[in-house]
Scaffold this active site. Sequence first.
Site, mmCIF file in Angstrom:
data_model
loop_
_atom_site.group_PDB
_atom_site.id
_atom_site.type_symbol
_atom_site.label_atom_id
_atom_site.label_comp_id
_atom_site.label_asym_id
_atom_site.label_seq_id
_atom_site.Cartn_x
_atom_site.Cartn_y
_atom_site.Cartn_z
ATOM 1 N N GLY A 75 89.806 26.521 40.444
ATOM 2 C CA GLY A 75 90.668 26.910 39.335
ATOM 3 C C GLY A 75 90.050 26.887 37.953
ATOM 4 C CG HIS A 95 91.415 37.302 46.732
ATOM 5 N ND1 HIS A 95 92.354 37.289 47.742
ATOM 6 C CD2 HIS A 95 90.980 36.023 46.621
ATOM 7 C CE1 HIS A 95 92.495 36.056 48.203
ATOM 8 N NE2 HIS A 95 91.666 35.272 47.537
ATOM 9 C CG ASP A 113 71.389 51.924 55.589
ATOM 10 O OD1 ASP A 113 70.763 52.186 56.635
ATOM 11 O OD2 ASP A 113 71.446 52.704 54.628
ATOM 12 C CE1 TYR A 133 65.902 51.810 53.005
ATOM 13 C CE2 TYR A 133 65.628 49.479 52.513
ATOM 14 C CZ TYR A 133 66.111 50.723 52.170
ATOM 15 O OH TYR A 133 66.785 50.898 51.005
#
Length: 219
Positions: free
Chosen positions: A32, A84, A107, A216
Amino acid sequence: MKLVAEGLVIQTWGNASGIDRARGLVVIKPSGVPYDRMKPKHMVVVSLADGKVVDGNLKPSSDTATHLELYRKFKEIGGVVHTHSLYATAWAQACSGIPSFGTTQADYWYGDVPCTRLLKPAEIKKNYEANTGEVIVETFKKLKFDPQQHPAVLVASHGPFTWGKDVADAVHNAGVLEFIAQLASETLKINPKLKPMQSVLLDKHFLRKHGPGAYYGQK
């Protein structure tokens, strides 16, 4: 702070943690506290074994028990992030995993981003945060998913958790997940009946980046 900079959290939502496995200690965001006021001294250190605070003057994140459960069961990970963020949370609230529609997702995830089952009333009423971690682990066991090949989960009716080799990697994966969730949402607007991508293309894109013969990027 990078979660804020990338638009993945607002208010005091979400949390991030990292682990020192050699010492069995987890450092996590305090509960918080506004992000713009947080300093390194505000972080809370807890024991991996029992969750007790061993350093810090503030209460740890309310989701600490979830993080600890993931560290205990997913022994290769070094950082955990919970947000969120808008699109990823929308998929979680819809109680739906994100199918692998294209190579952008492939990927990073070797297939779908999974969604957990709903927690049972008893699991919500007692030890809620720990049970959230347990249902994530249960989901991965049921699907036989490797956490390193699927560095994220959607907790049904709740939101996303991501992880990585360290907390910076977990933050990176949270950003990628949010983009993937938005991309899937937009894709389904164009073709609501779309099926997941070809498995051979999924294999190619994931394995060329993460497989034993990966080529890659730069060495």
